[in-house]
Write an enzyme that holds these catalytic residues in place. Structure first.
Site, PDB file in Angstrom:
ATOM      1  N   LYS A 283       0.822  -1.128   0.119  1.00  0.00           N
ATOM      2  CA  LYS A 283       0.051  -0.001  -0.102  1.00  0.00           C
ATOM      3  C   LYS A 283       0.921   1.135   0.093  1.00  0.00           C
ATOM      4  O   LYS A 283       2.055   1.169   0.534  1.00  0.00           O
ATOM      5  CB  LYS A 283      -0.976   0.091   1.087  1.00  0.00           C
ATOM      6  CG  LYS A 283      -0.467   0.069   2.468  1.00  0.00           C
ATOM      7  CD  LYS A 283       0.050   1.400   3.206  1.00  0.00           C
ATOM      8  CE  LYS A 283      -1.107   2.321   3.046  1.00  0.00           C
ATOM      9  NZ  LYS A 283      -0.388   3.603   3.619  1.00  0.00           N
TER      10      LYS A 283
ATOM     11  N   THR B 277       2.436   6.358   3.547  1.00  0.00           N
ATOM     12  CA  THR B 277       3.457   5.339   4.002  1.00  0.00           C
ATOM     13  C   THR B 277       3.402   4.091   3.015  1.00  0.00           C
ATOM     14  O   THR B 277       2.354   3.790   2.800  1.00  0.00           O
ATOM     15  CB  THR B 277       3.039   4.803   5.473  1.00  0.00           C
ATOM     16  OG1 THR B 277       3.228   5.653   6.588  1.00  0.00           O
ATOM     17  CG2 THR B 277       3.888   3.435   5.899  1.00  0.00           C
TER      18      THR B 277
END
Lengths: 413, 413
Positions: free
Chosen positions: A181, A192
């Site tokens: 992700k 992140t």
């Protein structure tokens, strides 16, 4: 709109024997979305990871490093919504509490659990919601949970990211499956980058640790959206050893080469997916730098180009603004002092297949319409030859659009 | 909309005895705009300069460095429209031709002329238009030409930039006057930063060279709009020696301190004007870093914050997104490896007068509404205490808005 990216289908993500995944809606920051994922590993699994080099590294990253050093990992717990970064001692305590809660459920030690968080920085982690949600994650554990997990770890991602490969393994079938992700910072910040790749191959711990570094260097360490390295970036490689192959322990063996190729392919796909889904991205750009004295200086040039807002906005406009690229190359010594003595008259620059610059200026053969033509597609390659050595390096990035500003100016609201 | 910036009035820019300026419309890239400026210096004037460190430095920068080394400068010639950068050998020849044309008009050597160009990179300089325009510049030469010159050197600037000071000079009146241009790259790219400051003070060549470095370090080397250092950045300091003061030759003297303060004040105003007029800027941000082991590491932290697109977009949104600032501080070791051992628990962070972070997390006293309050004004100060030494450093920057993308995606069309 992601650039040439589609979400994986459920069937495309092959289960990895020894790995089960379960998700739930824990309500960590927002309701009605899966935001908590538990990954359970069979006993004897080996794990290695690489983590952000940001000095303000998040509490879960600190805990991960400590637990990885202490030995046999049995579970990973991942929450979105809150990054648990910039949270000081209470943040560390919250990460440890979530590990303890997983350990109690699974009957292992807290030190055998790796925690991961992604979301807003400097907000306290509501660890009681994690504790409350974990039984539902445990109840949902299943071997084919990769597809759901790929969705549950998303934040500003617009598409789930997953990839899978099967290899022969010298007669023994081996599976490699991973999810990732991230959209806003590779070298990302709030979004992140998290990457989890598992294989059922048997491989020694020493070689697994080498493999995670080598793969990261060819995948997650080649990408940048905005140059902001997150406090939480983590890439974890799991080997459950359930495939039945002879344990891979020799870095020179064909078995290691085959496994490395498969893991690298999965990780590159996951890493490129993050760039393709980069915040506001309309173009996917590969910057291939050759002719450097070292790989480090090739990457320094790649990142100098990839981080220049002027280059990125020119790509958004499909404008072959060559001077901005040359300017970025000329500034790359800021990333690697070895480039202070770069001889710019030896540098060659191509956009796609068009030679645009040599001898310190525009190539004699260059025509503006050729430059305009190669800037149109959604995928563009920039090639640079530094003309001073045998090394090469690659960086993948995206352009810089109105939507990047919009997404990041609006994010917390 | 520039942030708290107005153009200088004609009367506010005091003439400097020994300096005359003249401009004309040479039609270098666009019609109906003054784009060529000649600055004539009286015999005996001394000149020192600092220049871009971009390896692809423009032809005029290369010529400037050579001519400054060879001696007494009698004129500066400045064109906008075309930067004459990334132009190889033909670019060098064009710069030399423009110097020769000035020399012929003024009756000096070509080596006594400094050339400056700003505008689009990698386009050939139409030097014949400079040659054709120079007689009109010469005819227009006048001591009070600073105001017109400030306008003639603009590119994407929305306002002209000039500043002037008079000092006592230990009984002898001394004048310091300067102009600058730039909006898109300090650490700029196409817009290029150019700064010209003149004084009639008498000062030794050695001390003038020291002065230009010291002043640049406190002014033009403190600013950034987008982190892209131009191929053409130049800051030149002229001392005509016509004031009648005793020549300043001692760096420890009160006369040097007084002159340095005046030149620094003028240069800071010119440098800040560039940030205030930064492409798409809606906020002016001062980042004051203290408690560093060295000034270099303080500036490294300042630039890490100033260059983070995530921080800049948060400022555009007036969002006190503290985590993005901490994340940028944690990444600053990329600018200065000495910061790899930064102890983040010793770092304190203020927005305006509000302590927002300490002990590696959010300050206990911090309230979101206080953060929101200090983010509202058009001028914001970020203060960082690194808690590891006596050094300090400052960086000035602006935010990152939709208009930045618009200006830079549209620039060449």
């Amino acid at each position: 709109m992601p650039v040439n990216l589609s979400a994986p289908t459920p069937d495309s993500l092959h289960p990895v024997p020894g790995v089960r995944l379960g998700c739930t809606e824990a309500g960590i920051r927002k309701a009605n979305r899966r935001d908590l994922t538990l990954i359970e590993l069979a006993p004897g699994s080996r794990v290695a990871g690489v983590f952000t080099q940001n000095r303000f590294c998040a509490a879960p990253v600190q805990v991960c490093k400590k637990h990885l050093a202490s030995g046999s990992i049995r579970a990973l717990v991942i929450n979105t919504g809150v990054a648990n970064a910039g949270t000081g001692e209470p943040g560390l305590a919250a990460s440890n509490t979530s590990c303890a809660a997983v350990a109690k459920l699974l009957g292992c030690d807290a030190a055998q659990v790796l925690p991961f968080s992604t979301g807003v920085i400097m907000e306290p982690l509501p660890v009681e919601r994690i504790e409350a949600g974990l039984p539902a994650c445990q109840a949902a554990l299943k071997a084919d949970g990769w597809f759901e997990a790929a969705h549950a770890i998303m934040t500003t991602d617009t598409l789930a990211k997953g990839a899978s490969r099967k290899i022969g393994g010298g007669g023994t079938a081996i599976t490699v499956t991973g999810i990732s992700k991230g959209a806003g910072m590779i070298k990302p910040n709030m979004a992140t980058m998290l990457g989890f790749v598992a294989t059922d191959a048997a491989i020694s711990q020493a070689l697994l640790e080498r493999l995670v570094e080598e793969v990261a260097d060819e995948s997650f360490n080649c990408i940048t959206v905005d140059g902001d390295t997150s406090t939480n970036d983590s890439f974890v490689l799991i080997a459950t050893g359930r495939a039945g192959n002879v344990e891979i322990a020799d870095a020179g063996s064909p078995a290691y080469a085959e496994l490395r190729a498969a893991v690298t392919a999965v990780a590159q796909r996951l890493a490129q997916a993050i760039v393709r889904d980069g915040e506001g991205a309309t173009k996917f750009i590969e910057i291939a730098v050759a002719g450097g004295a070292t790989k480090a200086e090739c990457k320094a040039v790649g990142y100098a180009i990839a981080h220049s807002p002027l280059v990125k906005t020119a790509f958004f406009a499909s404008d072959p603004n060559l001077g901005r690229i040359l300017g970025a190359i000329g500034n790359a010594w800021g990333n690697d002092p070895a480039l202070r003595d770069l001889d710019v008259t030896a540098v060659k620059l191509w956009l796609g297949d068009v030679l645009v610059s040599e001898n310190g200026g525009r190539a004699a053969s260059y025509k503006e319409e050729d430059g305009a033509r190669v800037m149109e597609p959604a995928e563009i390659t920039i090639r640079v030859d530094l003309g001073r050595g045998p090394a090469q390096g690659k960086v993948w990035t995206c352009d810089f659009s109105y939507d990047y500003v919009k997404i990041n100016a609006d994010y917390r609201s």
